[in-house]
Design a protein around this motif. Structure first.
Motif, PDB file in Angstrom:
ATOM      1  N   GLY A  66      60.221  32.526  35.786  1.00  0.00           N
ATOM      2  CA  GLY A  66      59.745  33.348  36.889  1.00  0.00           C
ATOM      3  C   GLY A  66      60.716  34.456  37.248  1.00  0.00           C
ATOM      4  O   GLY A  66      60.317  35.612  37.468  1.00  0.00           O
ATOM      5  N   ASN A  84      49.774  37.551  29.237  1.00  0.00           N
ATOM      6  CA  ASN A  84      50.251  36.673  30.310  1.00  0.00           C
ATOM      7  C   ASN A  84      51.612  37.086  30.871  1.00  0.00           C
ATOM      8  O   ASN A  84      52.145  36.406  31.750  1.00  0.00           O
ATOM      9  CB  ASN A  84      50.327  35.228  29.810  1.00  0.00           C
ATOM     10  N   GLU A 143      54.900  29.226  40.802  1.00  0.00           N
ATOM     11  CA  GLU A 143      53.499  28.798  40.762  1.00  0.00           C
ATOM     12  C   GLU A 143      52.720  29.595  39.722  1.00  0.00           C
ATOM     13  O   GLU A 143      51.874  29.035  39.001  1.00  0.00           O
ATOM     14  CB  GLU A 143      52.861  28.975  42.149  1.00  0.00           C
ATOM     15  N   GLU A 144      53.003  30.879  39.613  1.00  0.00           N
ATOM     16  CA  GLU A 144      52.329  31.709  38.608  1.00  0.00           C
ATOM     17  C   GLU A 144      52.727  31.285  37.198  1.00  0.00           C
ATOM     18  O   GLU A 144      51.892  31.248  36.292  1.00  0.00           O
ATOM     19  CB  GLU A 144      52.680  33.185  38.834  1.00  0.00           C
ATOM     20  N   VAL A 145      54.005  30.964  37.027  1.00  0.00           N
ATOM     21  CA  VAL A 145      54.470  30.516  35.713  1.00  0.00           C
ATOM     22  C   VAL A 145      53.837  29.180  35.360  1.00  0.00           C
ATOM     23  O   VAL A 145      53.434  28.943  34.212  1.00  0.00           O
ATOM     24  CB  VAL A 145      56.012  30.410  35.686  1.00  0.00           C
ATOM     25  N   ASP A 146      53.735  28.283  36.347  1.00  0.00           N
ATOM     26  CA  ASP A 146      53.186  26.947  36.100  1.00  0.00           C
ATOM     27  C   ASP A 146      51.766  27.017  35.543  1.00  0.00           C
ATOM     28  O   ASP A 146      51.374  26.176  34.726  1.00  0.00           O
ATOM     29  CB  ASP A 146      53.209  26.133  37.392  1.00  0.00           C
ATOM     30  N   LYS A 147      51.004  28.024  35.942  1.00  0.00           N
ATOM     31  CA  LYS A 147      49.620  28.150  35.481  1.00  0.00           C
ATOM     32  C   LYS A 147      49.550  28.463  33.983  1.00  0.00           C
ATOM     33  O   LYS A 147      48.573  28.096  33.324  1.00  0.00           O
ATOM     34  CB  LYS A 147      48.906  29.243  36.274  1.00  0.00           C
ATOM     35  N   ILE A 148      50.569  29.149  33.464  1.00  0.00           N
ATOM     36  CA  ILE A 148      50.566  29.477  32.029  1.00  0.00           C
ATOM     37  C   ILE A 148      51.579  28.623  31.272  1.00  0.00           C
ATOM     38  O   ILE A 148      51.818  28.836  30.078  1.00  0.00           O
ATOM     39  CB  ILE A 148      50.870  30.974  31.794  1.00  0.00           C
ATOM     40  N   ARG A 196      60.628  37.070  34.402  1.00  0.00           N
ATOM     41  CA  ARG A 196      59.369  37.801  34.207  1.00  0.00           C
ATOM     42  C   ARG A 196      58.756  38.285  35.513  1.00  0.00           C
ATOM     43  O   ARG A 196      57.609  38.708  35.540  1.00  0.00           O
ATOM     44  CB  ARG A 196      58.364  36.902  33.478  1.00  0.00           C
ATOM     45  N   LYS A 249      57.804  36.669  38.235  1.00  0.00           N
ATOM     46  CA  LYS A 249      56.676  35.843  38.641  1.00  0.00           C
ATOM     47  C   LYS A 249      57.174  34.737  39.567  1.00  0.00           C
ATOM     48  O   LYS A 249      58.347  34.360  39.524  1.00  0.00           O
ATOM     49  CB  LYS A 249      55.979  35.216  37.434  1.00  0.00           C
ATOM     50  N   THR A 250      56.273  34.215  40.361  1.00  0.00           N
ATOM     51  CA  THR A 250      56.620  33.045  41.164  1.00  0.00           C
ATOM     52  C   THR A 250      56.543  31.814  40.282  1.00  0.00           C
ATOM     53  O   THR A 250      55.836  31.807  39.261  1.00  0.00           O
ATOM     54  CB  THR A 250      55.657  32.891  42.346  1.00  0.00           C
TER      55      THR A 250
END
Length: 616
Positions: free
Chosen positions: A491, A518, A499-504, A494, A496-497
């Motif tokens: 995160g 992504n 949580e955003e990283v966890d999704k990918i 890149r 990103k939070t």
């Protein structure tokens, strides 16, 4: 009495003299062998290059193409000439040396074309094939012709052959286009029969690296994920080859039923099948092919062959070493703790190379070339932290991803100023797991038991006992903490939070093009693009590359080439039961990585992608 003693002792004295003679004889032979090797190397290094004549460059590529061979090209060439190693299909070729050679031949006025003779080419990963193909396209676009000749072509051979102006095939030959597949071994039933208790600690829905210990087949989640990226790699293959052959991907590979029908139409003649499907241009005998090549390149009466020089004998000029330096450092193989071994990335070795580049005032930027499925978390973090230090010192760091930069391979990418991946790179696989096997039930079945006392449950750890519940809970918490650290690092790198990283993340493997979408990489491209970007970030107008590759010793050369020669001369049935020579382990590593034997994280934490290295 003395006579009796002489009679008794005489056999022992003669035996001792015989042993001394044998010992001295063997040592003298070894000394002579070393002297011959040294003289041969001296003559090889100092011999004058033959006067070049006009003709073709014969790309008689043998063995596998890898990013970082275990043996330097010059030493392997000497070994081949002196020791006569015939283990062609075990030989390693440097991807970057091959591309540089093709580009040098393109500019060489004495080289009037290329002849691709790929019968001994054993293969390379898709990203490497694309990079070689780029160099072949550059050669062809220069106006010099390329001819591919062969009795048959496998998929890797045919991919390179498709860049030729004309593809020849002999009448009994074939082109083997069949698609791609992945296969792994699964051990659950075996472990159950052996009464081995496997304790798994993991985070990530798609973290399939531990499935071989939990299942006898692939899980639906892993099957869906792998099907996606494998289909995309195959689509890249078909698009490239179809464009080279000026046909559609559907014409190139219409599917198994249509191909079966077409083969029946030509009575099973695989050569005519390839010709009718426009896979090749001409089906002809070797004599007819040689005659046509002679019209283009001429005939050498002395060699009784067309005017051509083998790629292994071609003397190209050394590149300019003017300007500042860009370091090229490799992470090629599974990531392990400690020093580098063949087929692996040693955390200590790689971190040391990065540190040397950081402290070298002549190095102005670093290109970090990664081709790794990951491995030890602690070793990955050691490399990552050293790369971060290099970036903070003011030296730009550009990551160039090869065939795979997954799990730990992505972990070590995170400090980069810029990440470039190929469209077919396998990356992501952001997840962590741990595996500990215990054998208390196995030993109990044969009447062996372990007992003792301890001051706490955490002190009572042994592979001969069940894991204490407290340790298992602590291990799972450690794995979860490692995963949080992983997605936090990603995160931060890149923007990103977590949580955003966890999704990918969740162990999901992404192909390069999807990773770009992504936000896991900055650009789709190849090694050339990474070097150009590093020069741009460092504001260099003139530069040359400093390759961080260790030179092998003379003993390494002798042992590697000798073992390869012996191995190659053994019957196939015996080879099947023996390990490959140590210098070739890197080429064979991807077949089925030794998950428990090769990795050595001190906390048993691994960021590793099992399926990334097994594409057939």
């Amino acid at each position: 009495m003395r006579t009796l003693w002489r009679i008794i002792s005489s056999p022992f004295r003669w035996a001792w003299r015989l042993l001394n003679f044998i010992r001295e004889f063997i040592l003298n032979l070894f000394l002579i062998f070393i002297i011959v090797i040294c003289v041969g190397i001296y003559l090889q290094v100092h011999r004058s290059a033959p006067e070049p004549g006009k003709g073709a460059l014969l790309v008689d590529l043998t063995g596998v193409v890898v990013e970082k061979p275990s043996m330097n090209n010059k030493f392997r060439q000497i070994g081949r000439e002196l020791l006569g190693a015939s283990s062609n299909r075990l030989q390693e070729n440097s991807l970057f040396d091959l591309v540089n050679l093709l580009r040098a031949a393109k500019e060489d006025q004495n080289i009037t074309g290329l002849v691709l003779s790929l019968k001994d080419f054993a293969g390379a990963d898709p990203t490497s094939l694309q990079y070689i193909g780029k160099a072949l396209r550059e050669f062809r676009d220069s106006g010099k012709p390329i001819f591919a000749v062969g009795d048959s072509y496998n998929q890797s051979q045919y991919f390179l052959a498709s860049f030729a102006n004309k593809i020849f095939l002999t009448p009994q030959g074939a082109v083997d286009l069949h698609g791609l597949a992945t296969n792994n071994l699964y051990y659950k039933s075996l472990l159950d029969k052996l009464k081995v208790n496997t304790h798994i600690f993991r985070v990530g829905t798609y973290k399939s690296a531990v499935e071989p210990f939990l299942r006898d087949d692939m899980s639906p989640a892993a099957r869906d994920a792998d099907s996606r990226w494998l289909g995309q790699i195959w689509a890249h293959y078909l698009d490239t080859v179809a464009a080279n052959r000026q046909i559609t991907p559907q014409q190139l590979f219409p599917g198994a039923p249509a191909m079966l029908a077409d083969l029946k139409a030509v009575d099973g003649d695989t050569a005519q099948f390839a010709l009718h499907n426009k896979w090749v241009d001409t089906v002809a005998s070797r004599y007819a092919i040689e005659t046509e090549l002679t019209k283009t390149f001429g005939w050498n009466k002395q060699k009784k062959a067309i005017n051509a020089v083998s790629m292994y004998d071609y003397q190209m000029q050394k590149p300019s070493e003017k300007g500042e330096q860009i370091a090229v450092i490799f992470a090629d193989g599974a990531i392990i703790d400690g020093p580098e071994t063949p087929g692996s990335v040693g955390g200590d070795t790689t971190a040391g190379q990065i540190r040397d580049a950081r402290l070298d005032p002549h190095i102005k930027a670093i290109v970090f070339r990664i081709n790794s499925p990951g491995g030890s978390v602690s070793a990955s973090e050691l490399i990552r932290s050293e790369l971060e230090a290099a970036r903070e010192s003011g030296k730009p760091v550009v990551v160039s991803m090869g065939g795979m930069a997954a799990s730990g391979g992505y972990w070590i990418s995170t400090p980069a100023n810029y990440i470039i991946a190929a469209p077919s790179t396998l990356t992501g696989s952001i997840g962590i797991f741990g595996v500990i096997n215990t054998f208390e039930d196995t030993l109990g079945s044969i009447g062996v038991h372990t007992d003792g006392v301890s001051t706490s449950p955490l002190a009572d750890l042994s592979v001969t006992k069940a894991l204490p519940p407290e340790f298992s809970q602590m291990m799972q918490l450690n794995i979860e903490n490692g995963y949080k650290n992983f997605i936090t690092l990603v995160g931060k790198a890149r923007n990103k939070t977590p949580e955003e990283v966890d999704k990918i993340a969740q162990g999901h493997v992404w192909i390069g093009s999807d990773a770009k979408t992504n936000g896991l990489v900055d650009q789709l491209g190849d090694f050339d693009d990474a070097v150009a970007k590093a020069a741009e970030l460092a504001k260099l107008k003139q530069y040359h590359l400093n390759w961080y590759i260790e030179e092998p010793s003379l003993i390494d050369l002798v042992l590697s080439q000798t073992s390869a020669s012996i191995y190659a001369r053994l019957p196939a049935t015996i080879q099947a039961w023996l390990p490959a020579p140590s210098g070739q382990i890197a080429a064979l590593f991807s077949a089925q990585p030794g998950l428990l034997t090769n990795l050595n994280d001190p906390q048993n934490r691994y960021a590793y992608c099992l399926s990334c290295g097994d594409i057939q």
